[in-house]
Design a protein around this motif. Structure first.
Motif, mmCIF file in Angstrom:
data_model
loop_
_atom_site.group_PDB
_atom_site.id
_atom_site.type_symbol
_atom_site.label_atom_id
_atom_site.label_comp_id
_atom_site.label_asym_id
_atom_site.label_seq_id
_atom_site.Cartn_x
_atom_site.Cartn_y
_atom_site.Cartn_z
ATOM 1 N N ILE A 189 0.869 -1.183 0.000
ATOM 2 C CA ILE A 189 0.000 0.000 0.000
ATOM 3 C C ILE A 189 0.898 1.223 0.000
ATOM 4 O O ILE A 189 1.757 1.379 0.868
ATOM 5 N N CYS A 190 0.704 2.098 -0.976
ATOM 6 C CA CYS A 190 1.570 3.266 -1.127
ATOM 7 C C CYS A 190 1.064 4.383 -0.210
ATOM 8 O O CYS A 190 0.250 5.213 -0.612
ATOM 9 N N ASN A 191 1.508 4.371 1.061
ATOM 10 C CA ASN A 191 1.096 5.413 2.010
ATOM 11 C C ASN A 191 2.231 5.824 2.935
ATOM 12 O O ASN A 191 2.000 6.368 4.021
ATOM 13 N N GLU A 192 3.473 5.558 2.531
ATOM 14 C CA GLU A 192 4.671 5.877 3.296
ATOM 15 C C GLU A 192 4.718 5.159 4.635
ATOM 16 O O GLU A 192 5.418 5.569 5.552
ATOM 17 N N ASN A 193 3.973 4.055 4.785
ATOM 18 C CA ASN A 193 3.979 3.273 6.024
ATOM 19 C C ASN A 193 4.309 1.826 5.657
ATOM 20 O O ASN A 193 3.443 1.091 5.171
ATOM 21 N N PRO A 194 5.549 1.363 5.884
ATOM 22 C CA PRO A 194 5.912 -0.007 5.493
ATOM 23 C C PRO A 194 5.238 -1.071 6.360
ATOM 24 O O PRO A 194 5.206 -2.239 5.964
ATOM 25 N N ASP A 195 4.658 -0.672 7.515
ATOM 26 C CA ASP A 195 4.123 -1.690 8.420
ATOM 27 C C ASP A 195 2.880 -2.390 7.856
ATOM 28 O O ASP A 195 2.570 -3.516 8.250
ATOM 29 N N ASP A 196 2.124 -1.707 6.971
ATOM 30 C CA ASP A 196 0.905 -2.343 6.454
ATOM 31 C C ASP A 196 1.081 -2.858 5.018
ATOM 32 O O ASP A 196 0.112 -3.130 4.321
ATOM 33 N N ASP A 197 2.324 -2.971 4.590
ATOM 34 C CA ASP A 197 2.564 -3.403 3.204
ATOM 35 C C ASP A 197 2.148 -4.854 2.975
ATOM 36 O O ASP A 197 1.663 -5.212 1.910
ATOM 37 N N LEU A 198 2.341 -5.715 3.997
ATOM 38 C CA LEU A 198 2.089 -7.138 3.816
ATOM 39 C C LEU A 198 0.625 -7.441 4.093
ATOM 40 O O LEU A 198 0.266 -8.241 4.960
ATOM 41 N N ARG A 199 -0.274 -6.785 3.372
ATOM 42 C CA ARG A 199 -1.710 -6.960 3.557
ATOM 43 C C ARG A 199 -2.201 -8.006 2.557
ATOM 44 O O ARG A 199 -1.971 -7.908 1.350
ATOM 45 N N MET A 200 -2.893 -9.042 3.094
ATOM 46 C CA MET A 200 -3.434 -10.101 2.248
ATOM 47 C C MET A 200 -4.700 -9.609 1.556
ATOM 48 O O MET A 200 -5.222 -8.529 1.855
ATOM 49 N N GLN A 201 -5.230 -10.426 0.620
ATOM 50 C CA GLN A 201 -6.431 -10.018 -0.128
ATOM 51 C C GLN A 201 -7.637 -9.863 0.800
ATOM 52 O O GLN A 201 -8.515 -9.041 0.542
ATOM 53 N N ASN A 202 -7.669 -10.658 1.886
ATOM 54 C CA ASN A 202 -8.822 -10.568 2.799
ATOM 55 C C ASN A 202 -8.678 -9.438 3.808
ATOM 56 O O ASN A 202 -9.486 -9.302 4.711
ATOM 57 N N GLY A 203 -7.620 -8.626 3.711
ATOM 58 C CA GLY A 203 -7.420 -7.483 4.588
ATOM 59 C C GLY A 203 -6.511 -7.753 5.754
ATOM 60 O O GLY A 203 -6.127 -6.821 6.482
ATOM 61 N N THR A 204 -6.142 -9.019 6.000
ATOM 62 C CA THR A 204 -5.263 -9.356 7.122
ATOM 63 C C THR A 204 -3.857 -8.865 6.840
ATOM 64 O O THR A 204 -3.328 -9.061 5.743
ATOM 65 N N ILE A 205 -3.261 -8.223 7.850
ATOM 66 C CA ILE A 205 -1.881 -7.741 7.725
ATOM 67 C C ILE A 205 -0.964 -8.737 8.424
ATOM 68 O O ILE A 205 -1.164 -9.083 9.592
ATOM 69 N N ILE A 206 0.048 -9.218 7.717
ATOM 70 C CA ILE A 206 1.012 -10.167 8.270
ATOM 71 C C ILE A 206 1.982 -9.407 9.166
ATOM 72 O O ILE A 206 2.633 -8.442 8.733
ATOM 73 N N VAL A 207 2.075 -9.861 10.394
ATOM 74 C CA VAL A 207 2.998 -9.240 11.354
ATOM 75 C C VAL A 207 4.181 -10.150 11.600
ATOM 76 O O VAL A 207 5.335 -9.708 11.660
ATOM 77 N N ASN A 208 3.910 -11.466 11.757
ATOM 78 C CA ASN A 208 4.967 -12.441 11.995
ATOM 79 C C ASN A 208 5.632 -12.785 10.661
ATOM 80 O O ASN A 208 4.992 -13.278 9.740
ATOM 81 N N MET A 209 6.933 -12.557 10.580
ATOM 82 C CA MET A 209 7.636 -12.789 9.328
ATOM 83 C C MET A 209 7.642 -14.257 8.921
ATOM 84 O O MET A 209 7.878 -14.591 7.761
#
Length: 1516
Positions: A1130-1150
């Protein structure tokens, strides 16, 4: 050509030296005033410019215009000793044999006591005679005479004699005084050919075809030793629908008692008067199984193909201007080759042929439609396809001598007409012509059905003679010469014996003596005693009988066919003299039927000839289409070029006509030409707009030297004082007419106007060539061979690595553009996406301009919705900017004029009509182009306070350029002068003024478009090894062949397909499209280094060809409120929410990164293997990476690509980079390159080179970098990778002993050296693959004696059908035999052997069988009596032939046939047997008269023969 012991291909540029091959010459040109030409043998020609006066040394002297001091030896002393002078300049190389110095008393090649010295001296004095006299004032002939004498004393032959004269003629030509027609006085041979049934080539080289079935005069030689050659064409015996060459007849001195006929099939007929002796005048020999050669003592040769499909007539130069007939006039001018007997030049081949018919009654059409046989005979098109071999490698070595185009067309024509025989004949003709140029072509081994099958113990040779391989030649007193032809001939050591039809050893040769044949060893009685036949020769001679001489009577007299007068026509009244045949000096067809009657004696009739007065005529040269040329002297040829070319160029005045092809606006088809006419100070430029005139001064002449008007579709330019007229149809046709005073004074693509066609292809270097492309290129302006530049560009670009070497492509293209710049051709090749310069970064939109009023500052020209235009005060809003911005098109419609397209409405232009200015939609009319074209004038400063300074890219500019701080370019005057312009960024003052009548002036202000204030925050990148860096800087990596969604926004999805490497192609809606592609707001282009895709939503995707990096970012029109998702995040200058799945879940655990990747996966080939980084720089040591990137050379990129981020997200997690330090830096530099930052980081001692497999290479290292082909590369200390030639040693060729094995060349993959090995040529394998039955299987094996695969069918018994067992009779027994299927053996009943023998019948009996026993195994046979057929009359149907006369149907002719008694009785009185026999003979005869039709003259005669009335047995 060799450089550093490596062979080079031409053309080649080495530093400032350019080397090329032109015809037979090697040319060396330099930029420092030196040029050289080598003829490939012993002639070397050097030129020095004036700047080298007095500075040269060597055998050519010091070039100071003083002859007396030329003999300066290498130690700078002068000598009179020629040998000492020459020896001092001797150069000894290590590869050559040791040179022996020439002694001072070296012998003169000539001595006064030589028997031939006086004759040699006389021959060389030809240089003192006409036509060489005209050059004596400029070139001293005596030095060349001395050289000629010395050369001939060493080698006295025609070639040496001709070369000696050529040197003097060449010197005169280079001095500007060429000698015309000097070769007429030298021995030479020229040829006329007849191929197939219709293709003719005259002595002067004119090609034509015609259809007809007559007897024609092929050649008529006039004057001393006059002769006539006739050609007979008639229906073919095998196919009456085709025409064949039946025979060719040579008639000496117009005397039909002195004639020889060569007929189809090889039959040789001499004159009806046997008193005429051929020996001493005509010699006939069978050269091979395919050709007969006829030679005369007066310079005539006839090479006749036995199948009648090819005839070659050769004459020496003594016959120049002395021939007539179908073979033309032999005067070097093809334009009068169609000269008729009446003295008129016919307009078509058919009329020309009809004029030379011998009889007026045969078939001779005038208007014959030209029909392509390939459109009629579809079954023969397969044969015509084999004609492509003429354009391919087999004949390639001949192309520079004989252009293949014409012979390819003739080959297709004949192959479609009559199949493989005609195909092979056409190929054989082209191969024969190549062989005459010293280029042997063995095409018969390449095309199977053209192979010659030799019998009778012979072998095929492409050039041999029976003279050295026949028993008959051993008995002939004539000596064998070098005449040869293709065909079958006996092998070495064997001789062809006619009586045996076989090749035999010499001791089996029979002797041919005085018309008789004698056996080996046979004694032969002669007036001088007994002689013996041994080894094909008889050791005795006998004098010949003198021929009969007849006296010619005068007046008209009666001709009696029974007692013919040899001085009168042999046919009597049938060959009566007429005006028409007297004009041809020919009165009768050979072997015509005789009719008695009154005939005119010779000399009574007058010849009906036109008496013409000749005036010097002008000449016309015609150019039409994109390639067709017709010279002043009538030469027709094709030449293809996009360059400006000289059509004519005067040799001694400032007159020229230059033309250039112009392509249409929307495709590559040439639709017009531009013409530049230069006569003195006047230059007239013609193109598809109104003409424009230029002069060296500022004003046009008050009294112009030319006239210009329109004549129909043509524009005519006439120079009355020069007598030159140019007509141009405003498209592709140009006619140039010049007066007779221009003869021998012109050159260029229109030829030299000397009334001689053969030398029209004279290059700008004064060399005669035969290849039209070579000739045309020599007259092109500024043409540069792009081949070597393209090759180097391809190799260098492919050797570039992932990063840091982005200049590879640009450097090579810039090198070629620089060469063009040197030639005066400016190529603006750089753009914002291809090798942009910094100046373009700031001025990338200079094509956009706004037009400010010169009288009203700050008022700009604006376009309104109704397409009207007005001046409006400047406003600070985007709407105003769009309506006041225009695309500036230079030279769009008319050279030198500009057009302005609306930025807000593509396809609409500013137009000026009826005193109104408005925006109009483009249409392809002259009126629109005129009204939308404006001239531009540069002015000093219309509005001083708005003066602006801008940087502009110049592809070809002076190194002393103006800058904003140095507007007059004074600061660079101390710089050394340069020879050529440069490519650079310079700054300029630019104001322009657009001028049109009644229209105000505007100041053109370039518009630099700026991005919106809010710059898009990021880019997403996918590297070549599948690492993904998101918009906000997060990253992931994967290995999987699948499809992934990189970016998804409303209305658009970008998907990456990960798969094995495939072909590069661009598809839109599953259809492959060419680039550039544009549809609505989607555009795709290939910049040369990358694909650039702009989507309707404003996403820009760049995919680099070399590095494989995909870069996705936003254009100015992208709606920033759009929501992005996918693997790019997601292009919003926030790398923390980049790993967002299609269902909206954001991956936190690598550890769950696999779920993120799989959620954006569309399809895959196998399970995903993730490579999510698990290391970081906190827990692991990143200092080696940080230290590498903290070097000063990488600092300019730190703000864009953080070293800490790179080391933590890429370097520490990919162990590959730990081992390959250079590749890690390449990856970093590749990321910098995305931000248009190029870093030159490689040094000679660090990461010098990296090959295409990512392997580091040290300076000086050589390796094979090819994949499918061998290519050696060398790493230089500069970091460049260059191709190098292999260093190879010659090895002996292997001996191949297995069947179908041949010596083939291969390339060693390590050394890239060529080596020869034995390999299998499958085309030589004659094994056919058998077709196996259902009960068999195909098995392939190999034999130790052959490399060809051995195919056979093996049985499979399980597939055999089940057959019931039969019941056999008593005389039969059961067996298993193969029936139908070869592998199946069903049971059958077979017969027992028969015990009773078959009876032997005596004479008069015959064997017969009892019909009641035929069903048994052993039927009953018995002997029966034979009824003899006794003598009786029988009737036989037969076609009656007499010479060229034949019966129209089969005739019933009676004959006797049958048995008669015979006896042998012992007579006691003579003590011997007496033999009596009766013969079946005629009992009375009667005459039978049959009508015969004669094809020679179309008449019908009555022929009488005898047949028996009855037949009986009569005593012999």
């Amino acid at each position: 050509m060799v450089e550093d012991q490596q062979g080079l291909t031409l053309p080649q540029t080495i530093g400032q030296v350019f080397i090329e091959k032109l015809a037979d010459y090697i040319l060396v040109k330099t930029t420092f005033g030196f040029s050289l030409a080598w003829d490939g043998i012993s002639g070397i020609y050097l030129k020095l410019s004036e700047e080298h006066n007095g500075k040269s040394c060597g055998l050519c002297g010091n070039h100071n215009y003083i002859q007396s001091d030329d003999f300066i030896i290498q130690q700078e002393d002068y000598t009179e000793d020629i040998a000492m002078f020459a020896n001092s300049w001797l150069v000894q190389t290590s590869d050559d044999t040791k040179c022996v110095p020439t002694p001072s008393d070296f012998p003169n090649p000539c001595s006064s006591g030589m028997p031939a010295f006086e004759a040699i001296f006389f021959k060389c004095q030809i240089l003192l005679q006409f036509p060489f006299l005209s050059c004596h004032e400029y070139i001293d002939p005596y030095l060349y005479i001395a050289s000629c004498v010395n050369d001939l004393c060493k080698t006295d032959d025609d070639e040496t004699y001709c070369r000696a004269a050529t040197e003097y003629a060449r010197a005169c030509s280079h001095a500007g005084y060429p000698i015309q027609d000097w070769r007429d006085d030298f021995p030479a041979c020229i040829q006329c050919s007849v191929v197939g049934d219709s293709h003719f080539t005259t002595f002067d080289g004119r090609h034509y075809s015609f259809i007809g079935m007559c007897q024609y005069i092929l050649v008529k030689g006039t004057g001393k030793d006059k002769f006539t050659i006739t050609l007979q064409k008639a229906p073919c015996e095998q196919n009456l629908g085709l025409v064949c060459l039946q025979s060719i007849t040579l008639i000496l001195e117009d005397d039909f008692n002195k004639q020889v006929t060569l007929s189809r099939g090889g039959q040789i007929l001499t004159s009806p008067n046997q008193g005429f002796n051929l020996k001493g005048i005509v010699e006939i020999q069978t050269l091979s199984s395919l050709f007969i050669l006829l030679k005369t003592t007066f310079g005539l040769k006839i090479l006749f193909a036995i199948d009648g499909e090819r005839i070659y007539i050769q004459l020496t130069s003594a016959w120049k201007r002395r021939t007539l007939g179908l073979c033309g006039t032999f005067n070097g001018n093809i334009r009068d080759d169609f000269l008729s007997p009446s003295g008129m030049i016919e307009g078509t081949p058919q009329l020309h042929a009809n004029a030379w018919r011998v009889s007026s009654t045969c078939f001779a059409p005038v208007h014959v439609p030209m029909v392509d046989p390939c459109n009629i005979n579809q079954q023969n098109i397969g044969y015509a396809a084999h004609c492509d071999v003429i354009h391919q490698e087999l004949f390639a070595s001949c192309h520079i001598y004989i252009s293949p185009g014409l012979y390819y067309q003739l080959c297709r024509h004949d192959a479609c007409k009559c199949g493989s025989p005609c195909l092979c004949n056409a190929l054989a003709h082209y191969a024969y012509l190549c062989g005459q140029r010293g280029v042997p072509i063995d095409f018969r081994t390449q095309i199977s059905f053209c192979a010659v099958v030799c019998q009778k113990g012979m072998l095929y040779h492409h050039c041999s003679s029976f003279c050295r391989h026949s028993c008959t030649s051993l008995s002939s007193p004539e000596q064998c010469n070098d005449d040869c032809a293709e065909g079958c001939n006996c092998p070495e050591g064997k001789f062809y014996e006619d009586t045996l039809n076989f090749c035999v050893p010499i001791y089996h040769c029979r002797c041919h003596y005085r018309g008789s044949v004698y056996q080996p060893g046979e004694l032969i009685p002669t007036p001088s005693g007994l002689c013996q036949c041994s080894n094909g020769t008889v050791q005795c001679d006998e004098s010949a009988t003198p021929s009969t001489v007849h006296v010619c009577p005068e007046g008209k007299q009666y001709f009696d066919c029974r007692f013919p007068d040899p001085e009168l026509p042999a046919g009597g009244v049938n060959c009566e003299t007429t005006c028409a045949n007297l004009a041809m000096n020919f009165t009768c067809a050979p072997s015509s039927p005789c009719i008695s009657g009154c005939v005119c004696a010779p000399g009574v009739c007058r010849r009906g000839m036109f008496n013409c007065t000749y005036y010097p005529c002008p000449a016309v040269c015609t150019i039409y289409g994109d390639r067709h040329y017709h010279s002043f002297d009538g030469l027709e040829y094709d030449y293809i070029s996009d360059c400006q070319v000289f059509l004519i160029k005067a040799n001694d005045s400032d007159i020229s006509v230059i033309a250039q092809n112009k392509k249409c606006f929307d495709n590559d088809i040439v639709c017009s030409k531009s013409v530049l006419i230069s006569v003195g100070d006047t230059e007239i430029y013609l193109n598809d707009t109104p003409y424009k005139q230029k002069r060296s001064g500022f004003f046009l002449e008050s009294k112009p030297t030319y006239q210009l008007w329109k004549a129909g579709h043509y524009t005519v330019v006439y120079f009355p004082e020069k007598d030159i007229t140019i007509l141009w149809d405003k498209k592709t046709t140009i006619h140039i007419k010049v007066g007779p005073q221009w003869k021998n004074k012109l050159s260029g693509l229109c030829g030299n106007f000397d009334k001689c066609t053969s030398n029209d292809m004279t290059t700008s270097n004064n060399l005669e060539v035969r290849n039209a492309q070579v000739f045309g290129d020599s007259w092109a302006l500024g043409q540069i061979d792009v081949t070597s530049f393209a090759k180097n560009c391809h190799e260098d670009t492919c050797n570039c690595n992932l990063g840091g070497d982005c200049e590879c492509l640009c450097t090579n293209v810039a090198a070629y553009a620089y060469k063009c710049c040197q030639e005066g051709v400016s190529v603006p090749w750089r753009s914002s996406t291809v090798c942009s310069l910094d100046c373009e970064y700031y001025n990338e939109a200079l094509a956009l301009v706004s037009l400010e009023s010169a009288e009203r500052p700050n008022y700009f020209l604006c376009v309104h919705k109704d397409d009207s235009l007005s001046l409006e005060l400047w406003e600070a809003n985007s709407g105003f900017h769009r309506s006041a911005t225009f695309f500036h098109h230079r030279d769009l419609w008319i050279p030198g004029y500009s057009a302005f397209e609306l930025y807000s409405k593509k396809g609409f232009f500013i137009t000026f009509t009826d005193f109104n200015v408005r925006a109009s939609k483009y249409d392809d009319s002259e009126e629109f182009k005129q009204s939308s074209s404006f001239s531009i004038e540069e002015i000093q400063a219309v509005v001083p306070y708005r003066r602006m300074c801008e940087w502009r890219y110049e592809p070809c500019a002076s190194p002393c350029f103006k800058t904003c701080s140095d507007p007059e370019a004074l600061a660079c005057k101390f710089l050394p002068p340069e020879r050529a312009p440069y490519e650079l960024c310079g700054s300029y003052f630019t104001q322009i003024r657009i001028k049109a009548e009644h229209l105000c002036f505007f100041v053109g202000i370039p518009v630099i478009p700026t991005e919106p204030a809010l710059v898009p925050p990021g880019r997403c990148s996918m590297l070549s090894e599948l690492s993904i860096i998101t918009f906000d800087g997060n990253n992931a990596a994967l290995y999987s062949m699948a499809s992934y969604i990189l970016v998804r926004i409303p209305g658009e999805i970008i998907v990456a397909h990960i798969e094995k490497c495939s072909l590069n192609q661009v598809e839109v809606d599953s259809i492959v499209v060419p680039l550039p592609f544009s549809n609505q707001d989607l555009s795709i282009e290939d910049s040369g280094t990358m694909y650039v895709i702009t989507t309707p939503a404003g996403l820009i995707i760049k995919w680099a060809h070399l590095t494989g990096i995909i870069d996705i970012h936003f254009s100015f029109r992208f709606n920033l409120s759009s929501y992005t998702e996918g693997l790019c995040g997601i292009c919003n200058e926030n790398p923390d929410d980049d790993l967002r799945m299609q269902n909206g879940t954001i991956i936190v655990n690598m550890e769950d990164i696999e779920l993120f990747i799989e959620s954006w996966e569309i399809e895959k080939s196998f399970e995903v293997t993730t490579r999510r980084p698990v290391r970081n720089c906190t827990e692991h040591d990143c200092s080696p990476c940080i230290e590498l990137l903290n070097r000063r050379v990488f600092i300019p990129c730190h703000d864009k690509v953080s070293p800490k981020n790179f080391c933590e997200k890429m370097w520490i997690n990919y162990t590959y980079f730990w081992n390959y330090e250079c590749d890690a830096l390449s990856a970093y530099v590749a990321l910098c390159n995305k931000f248009d930052i190029c870093i030159h980081w490689r040094t000679p001692d660090y990461c010098t080179c990296t090959d295409s497999e990512d392997q580091p290479r040290t300076a000086g290292e050589i390796w094979n970098g090819g994949t499918d082909e061998c290519a050696l590369y060398k790493c230089l200390e500069s970091g460049s990778i260059i191709p190098v030639e292999p260093d190879c040693e010659e090895e002996p060729s292997p001996v191949c002993e297995r069947e179908a094995e041949i010596v083939i060349g291969i390339i060693d993959k390590l050394t890239c050296c060529s080596k020869e090995v034995c390999g299998c040529d499958m085309t030589l394998c004659e094994t056919t693959i058998p077709i196996c039955t259902t009960s068999q299987k195909l098995v392939v094996g190999y034999s130790p004696l052959s490399c060809c695969p051995q195919y056979k069918c093996e049985c499979d018994p399980l597939k055999c059908p089940v057959i019931s067992t039969p019941e056999c009779r008593e005389d039969e027994f059961m067996i298993q035999v193969q029936q139908g299927e070869p592998c199946c053996f069903p049971p059958l009943c077979a017969c027992e052997p028969c015990t009773e023998p078959i009876p032997l019948c005596s004479d008069g009996e015959f064997l017969t069988v009892d019909l009641n026993t035929t069903h048994l195994c052993c039927p009953q046979y018995y002997c029966g009596k034979r009824e003899e057929r006794i003598c009786q009359k029988v009737t036989i149907k037969s076609v009656i032939r007499k010479q060229d006369c034949v019966s129209q149907t089969s005739i019933n002719v009676a004959s006797c046939d049958g048995k008669c008694p015979s006896a042998t009785i012992y007579n006691i009185n003579v003590e011997s047997h007496l033999r009596f026999c009766k013969c079946c003979r005629e009992n009375g005869v009667r005459n039978l008269t049959v009508p015969l039709y004669c094809s020679g003259n179309g008449t019908e005669i009555m022929y009488t023969l005898q047949e028996p009335i009855d037949c009986t047995c009569q005593w012999n």
